[in-house]
Design a protein around this motif. Structure first.
Motif, PDB file in Angstrom:
ATOM      1  N   ALA A  13      16.824  32.818  39.263  1.00 13.75           N
ATOM      2  CA  ALA A  13      17.044  33.528  40.525  1.00 13.75           C
ATOM      3  C   ALA A  13      16.057  34.660  40.758  1.00 13.75           C
ATOM      4  O   ALA A  13      15.918  35.149  41.880  1.00 13.75           O
ATOM      5  CB  ALA A  13      18.474  34.061  40.573  1.00 13.75           C
ATOM      6  N   ASN A  14      15.356  35.094  39.699  1.00 14.58           N
ATOM      7  CA  ASN A  14      14.419  36.213  39.835  1.00 14.58           C
ATOM      8  C   ASN A  14      12.952  35.776  39.870  1.00 14.58           C
ATOM      9  O   ASN A  14      12.056  36.568  39.564  1.00 14.58           O
ATOM     10  CB  ASN A  14      14.641  37.198  38.686  1.00 14.58           C
ATOM     11  N   ASP A  15      12.698  34.546  40.286  1.00 10.94           N
ATOM     12  CA  ASP A  15      11.323  34.039  40.338  1.00 10.94           C
ATOM     13  C   ASP A  15      10.425  34.849  41.272  1.00 10.94           C
ATOM     14  O   ASP A  15       9.206  34.875  41.093  1.00 10.94           O
ATOM     15  CB  ASP A  15      11.304  32.570  40.765  1.00 10.94           C
ATOM     16  N   GLY A  16      11.014  35.513  42.259  1.00 11.02           N
ATOM     17  CA  GLY A  16      10.222  36.302  43.186  1.00 11.02           C
ATOM     18  C   GLY A  16      10.206  37.791  42.855  1.00 11.02           C
ATOM     19  O   GLY A  16       9.661  38.596  43.620  1.00 11.02           O
ATOM     20  N   ASN A  17      10.801  38.160  41.726  1.00  8.70           N
ATOM     21  CA  ASN A  17      10.881  39.565  41.312  1.00  8.70           C
ATOM     22  C   ASN A  17       9.959  39.854  40.121  1.00  8.70           C
ATOM     23  O   ASN A  17       9.338  38.958  39.548  1.00  8.70           O
ATOM     24  CB  ASN A  17      12.327  39.915  40.952  1.00  8.70           C
ATOM     25  N   TYR A  18       9.914  41.122  39.738  1.00  5.69           N
ATOM     26  CA  TYR A  18       9.162  41.547  38.552  1.00  5.69           C
ATOM     27  C   TYR A  18      10.063  41.340  37.355  1.00  5.69           C
ATOM     28  O   TYR A  18      10.931  42.149  37.055  1.00  5.69           O
ATOM     29  CB  TYR A  18       8.771  43.021  38.707  1.00  5.69           C
ATOM     30  N   ASN A  19       9.834  40.206  36.661  1.00  4.91           N
ATOM     31  CA  ASN A  19      10.768  39.808  35.622  1.00  4.91           C
ATOM     32  C   ASN A  19      10.009  39.415  34.349  1.00  4.91           C
ATOM     33  O   ASN A  19       8.919  39.939  34.106  1.00  4.91           O
ATOM     34  CB  ASN A  19      11.654  38.669  36.143  1.00  4.91           C
ATOM     35  N   TYR A  20      10.547  38.520  33.571  1.00  3.40           N
ATOM     36  CA  TYR A  20      10.010  38.264  32.228  1.00  3.40           C
ATOM     37  C   TYR A  20       8.670  37.528  32.182  1.00  3.40           C
ATOM     38  O   TYR A  20       8.106  37.353  31.112  1.00  3.40           O
ATOM     39  CB  TYR A  20      11.037  37.537  31.377  1.00  3.40           C
ATOM     40  N   ASN A  21       8.140  37.090  33.314  1.00  5.69           N
ATOM     41  CA  ASN A  21       6.766  36.605  33.348  1.00  5.69           C
ATOM     42  C   ASN A  21       5.812  37.729  33.739  1.00  5.69           C
ATOM     43  O   ASN A  21       4.886  38.063  33.012  1.00  5.69           O
ATOM     44  CB  ASN A  21       6.627  35.429  34.329  1.00  5.69           C
ATOM     45  N   SER A  22       6.085  38.330  34.883  1.00 11.13           N
ATOM     46  CA  SER A  22       5.136  39.310  35.423  1.00 11.13           C
ATOM     47  C   SER A  22       5.139  40.630  34.677  1.00 11.13           C
ATOM     48  O   SER A  22       4.248  41.462  34.875  1.00 11.13           O
ATOM     49  CB  SER A  22       5.430  39.565  36.909  1.00 11.13           C
ATOM     50  N   CYS A  23       6.094  40.848  33.763  1.00  7.71           N
ATOM     51  CA  CYS A  23       6.062  42.066  32.952  1.00  7.71           C
ATOM     52  C   CYS A  23       4.764  42.186  32.169  1.00  7.71           C
ATOM     53  O   CYS A  23       4.390  43.282  31.726  1.00  7.71           O
ATOM     54  CB  CYS A  23       7.257  42.118  32.012  1.00  7.71           C
ATOM     55  N   ARG A  24       4.039  41.080  32.020  1.00  9.32           N
ATOM     56  CA  ARG A  24       2.769  41.095  31.290  1.00  9.32           C
ATOM     57  C   ARG A  24       1.582  41.531  32.147  1.00  9.32           C
ATOM     58  O   ARG A  24       0.494  41.788  31.620  1.00  9.32           O
ATOM     59  CB  ARG A  24       2.489  39.697  30.720  1.00  9.32           C
ATOM     60  N   THR A  25       1.763  41.610  33.467  1.00 11.31           N
ATOM     61  CA  THR A  25       0.615  41.874  34.340  1.00 11.31           C
ATOM     62  C   THR A  25      -0.035  43.245  34.135  1.00 11.31           C
ATOM     63  O   THR A  25      -1.264  43.342  34.261  1.00 11.31           O
ATOM     64  CB  THR A  25       0.995  41.693  35.827  1.00 11.31           C
ATOM     65  N   PRO A  26       0.695  44.311  33.806  1.00 11.66           N
ATOM     66  CA  PRO A  26      -0.009  45.581  33.573  1.00 11.66           C
ATOM     67  C   PRO A  26      -1.007  45.487  32.417  1.00 11.66           C
ATOM     68  O   PRO A  26      -2.061  46.130  32.448  1.00 11.66           O
ATOM     69  CB  PRO A  26       1.126  46.556  33.251  1.00 11.66           C
ATOM     70  N   TRP A  27      -0.666  44.689  31.403  1.00 12.02           N
ATOM     71  CA  TRP A  27      -1.583  44.463  30.276  1.00 12.02           C
ATOM     72  C   TRP A  27      -2.716  43.525  30.674  1.00 12.02           C
ATOM     73  O   TRP A  27      -3.902  43.836  30.471  1.00 12.02           O
ATOM     74  CB  TRP A  27      -0.780  43.930  29.087  1.00 12.02           C
ATOM     75  N   ARG A  28      -2.403  42.389  31.266  1.00  8.55           N
ATOM     76  CA  ARG A  28      -3.413  41.384  31.585  1.00  8.55           C
ATOM     77  C   ARG A  28      -4.453  41.896  32.589  1.00  8.55           C
ATOM     78  O   ARG A  28      -5.657  41.730  32.388  1.00  8.55           O
ATOM     79  CB  ARG A  28      -2.746  40.126  32.140  1.00  8.55           C
ATOM     80  N   ILE A  29      -3.978  42.516  33.656  1.00  2.15           N
ATOM     81  CA  ILE A  29      -4.896  42.923  34.727  1.00  2.15           C
ATOM     82  C   ILE A  29      -5.681  44.166  34.339  1.00  2.15           C
ATOM     83  O   ILE A  29      -6.899  44.249  34.554  1.00  2.15           O
ATOM     84  CB  ILE A  29      -4.113  43.131  36.044  1.00  2.15           C
ATOM     85  N   ALA A  30      -5.000  45.141  33.735  1.00  2.88           N
ATOM     86  CA  ALA A  30      -5.688  46.382  33.376  1.00  2.88           C
ATOM     87  C   ALA A  30      -6.760  46.153  32.325  1.00  2.88           C
ATOM     88  O   ALA A  30      -7.780  46.866  32.294  1.00  2.88           O
ATOM     89  CB  ALA A  30      -4.676  47.411  32.880  1.00  2.88           C
TER      90      ALA A  30
ATOM     91  N   GLY B 191      -0.293  30.066  55.331  1.00  2.00           N
ATOM     92  CA  GLY B 191      -1.621  30.636  55.196  1.00  2.00           C
ATOM     93  C   GLY B 191      -1.690  31.913  54.378  1.00  2.00           C
ATOM     94  O   GLY B 191      -2.758  32.533  54.300  1.00  2.00           O
ATOM     95  N   VAL B 192      -0.578  32.316  53.731  1.00  2.00           N
ATOM     96  CA  VAL B 192      -0.583  33.535  52.924  1.00  2.00           C
ATOM     97  C   VAL B 192       0.117  33.278  51.593  1.00  2.00           C
ATOM     98  O   VAL B 192       0.931  32.357  51.461  1.00  2.00           O
ATOM     99  CB  VAL B 192       0.117  34.708  53.653  1.00  2.00           C
ATOM    100  N   TYR B 193      -0.186  34.124  50.632  1.00  2.00           N
ATOM    101  CA  TYR B 193       0.469  34.069  49.331  1.00  2.00           C
ATOM    102  C   TYR B 193       1.626  35.063  49.330  1.00  2.00           C
ATOM    103  O   TYR B 193       1.465  36.211  49.734  1.00  2.00           O
ATOM    104  CB  TYR B 193      -0.524  34.377  48.214  1.00  2.00           C
ATOM    105  N   LYS B 194       2.771  34.592  48.877  1.00  2.00           N
ATOM    106  CA  LYS B 194       3.975  35.425  48.929  1.00  2.00           C
ATOM    107  C   LYS B 194       4.844  35.170  47.701  1.00  2.00           C
ATOM    108  O   LYS B 194       4.703  34.131  47.038  1.00  2.00           O
ATOM    109  CB  LYS B 194       4.756  35.142  50.212  1.00  2.00           C
ATOM    110  N   PRO B 195       5.737  36.097  47.385  1.00  2.00           N
ATOM    111  CA  PRO B 195       6.646  35.891  46.259  1.00  2.00           C
ATOM    112  C   PRO B 195       7.466  34.622  46.433  1.00  2.00           C
ATOM    113  O   PRO B 195       7.916  34.302  47.534  1.00  2.00           O
ATOM    114  CB  PRO B 195       7.529  37.135  46.286  1.00  2.00           C
ATOM    115  N   ALA B 196       7.666  33.890  45.357  1.00  2.00           N
ATOM    116  CA  ALA B 196       8.458  32.664  45.403  1.00  2.00           C
ATOM    117  C   ALA B 196       9.919  32.981  45.693  1.00  2.00           C
ATOM    118  O   ALA B 196      10.406  34.079  45.389  1.00  2.00           O
ATOM    119  CB  ALA B 196       8.341  31.924  44.084  1.00  2.00           C
ATOM    120  N   ALA B 197      10.595  32.012  46.250  1.00  2.00           N
ATOM    121  CA  ALA B 197      12.031  32.154  46.489  1.00  2.00           C
ATOM    122  C   ALA B 197      12.784  32.029  45.166  1.00  2.00           C
ATOM    123  O   ALA B 197      12.252  31.564  44.159  1.00  2.00           O
ATOM    124  CB  ALA B 197      12.504  31.085  47.468  1.00  2.00           C
TER     125      ALA B 197
END
Length: 410
Positions: free
Chosen positions: A288-305, A275-281
């Protein structure tokens, strides 16, 4: 018969040939009117900032220089009337890169006189590579012979950028030429809603293939293109896009409060469990870094801001500001010390100062005057950076466009 006009001499035969040349130019050519030429100098949300250690002209020129370099390195012909973005040394491409190319060409029109030619060629390539699941979505990967490989299905981020670029193209050149940009945009937007949105959860799927099991409810924060979602609703009148926007902001804040309250970082992939959203395993989809701040989510400061800067929507502002404060402190105000990988608690595991990581922090730093010095440092570090690769250079260029005030929306 010769007629003198000012200091120029025209004979009627020359004049007739010139007129004929103009008449036979293809509609929708690079000579179409440019309605929003670069630079645009968009007025962002009140209270937001831009770099103040350089002039506006200097910032514009930096963007032009980086664009020229990007175009020379990555924008390539793909047969008659087509262009593609070469994303690796093997000459392959992916729809993500294609969306980037279409966005860059429409944003740089006015400075680049060939922008519409490139854009239309990129559009033609997109049309030539449909997903098997919906012809308006793009097959996600092609080899150097422009053949679809690794499955003829889609990746949502590429489709979202392609759709948004088509909306911008309608504003830039109009839709009365060879390509009806607005109708093309609506076609892919509706396909995204149909195949890439989970309409039970109102979440953004990973692609049109991710419709079963844990993939059906998984999402990827780097796809949280909130400004795109609002443009899709505006263009189509489809109020379901508001559901997606609202749910996306809810997930951002749920992840922030539950997993990264001290850093504001978001993971590469997110799953829905219990019932909740959580970092992937680890190894959920990529590594191995699918649940960390890595080469996908590095774009989020640009996209969200970017959505905050354009619309003033402050629902993620707390997360952004926490991230700004954390990264500035983490590296002692030195963008050159940012590394390519962090756990959500702030522990570093990366070792390289990647432009894909440091440049987006410049966009998020624009949210408040309290980050002015930090923003100036990120701008200078990005502007003076050397070429890296397609991915890093693309994200640096997008970040510079936004930081310089030259991003605009539908």
């Amino acid at each position: 018969m010769v007629k003198r006009i000012g200091k120029l001499r025209f004979n009627w035969r020359t004049l007739m040939m010139m007129c004929l040349a103009i008449v036979i130019l293809p509609v929708g050519s690079a000579f179409a009117a440019v309605n929003k030429p670069f630079p645009q100098h968009t007025t962002y949300t009140a209270g937001s900032i831009k770099p103040n250690n350089v002039t506006q002209t200097s910032m514009d020129n930096t963007v032009k220089t980086k664009w020229d370099a990007w175009k020379a390195a990555y924008l390539k012909p793909a047969g008659t009337g087509k262009y593609y973005v070469k994303y690796n040394s093997a000459g392959e491409t992916v729809s993500e890169a294609h969306g980037y190319g279409m966005l860059f060409t429409v944003l740089m029109a006015g400075y680049d006189s060939s922008a519409q030619t490139y854009f239309d060629g990129l559009y033609n390539y997109y049309k030539a590579h449909p997903s098997a699941n919906n012809p308006y979505l793009m097959s996600w990967k092609q080899n150097s012979s422009f053949q679809n490989i690794d499955g003829q299905d889609s990746a949502t981020d590429g489709d979202m950028d392609i759709a948004f670029s088509l909306l911008l193209a309608d504003k830039q050149w109009g839709s009365n030429g060879t390509i009806n940009y607005l109708q093309a945009a609506k076609n892919i937007i509706n396909a995204i809603m149909d195949k890439e949105i989970n309409q039970n959860q109102w979440t953004i799927r990973l692609g049109d293939w991710a419709n079963s099991g844990s993939y059906n409810t998984a999402t990827r924060p780097s796809d949280f293109m909130l400004n795109h979602l609002k443009a899709f609703q505006s263009a189509t009148g489809d109020v379901r896009w508001k559901n997606v926007t609202d749910k996306t902001y809810t997930i951002i804040n749920s992840l922030y409060s539950g997993y990264s309250a001290s850093t504001g970082l978001l993971p590469d992939f997110v799953i829905y469990s219990g019932g909740v959203y959580k970092p992937a395993a680890a190894n959920f989809l990529e590594d191995a870094n699918d649940g960390n701040y890595n080469y996908n989510s590095c774009r989020t400061p640009w996209r969200i801001a970017t959505d905050y800067l354009i619309t003033g929507d402050n629902r993620a502002l707390s997360q952004l500001n926490q991230m700004n404060s954390w990264i500035q402190t983490k590296v002692g105000g030195a963008p050159g010390s940012i590394k390519d990988g962090y756990k959500l608690n702030g522990t570093v595991f990366g070792s390289y100062n990647s432009g894909a990581f440091y440049a987006p922090f410049g966009v998020s730093a624009m949210t408040s005057p309290s980050y002015q010095s930090w923003l100036n440092s990120v701008w200078s570090h990005t502007a003076s950076s050397s070429a890296e690769g397609y991915y890093e250079d693309s994200i640096k260029l997008f970040s510079l466009i936004v930081m310089s005030g030259n991003w605009w929306t539908y």
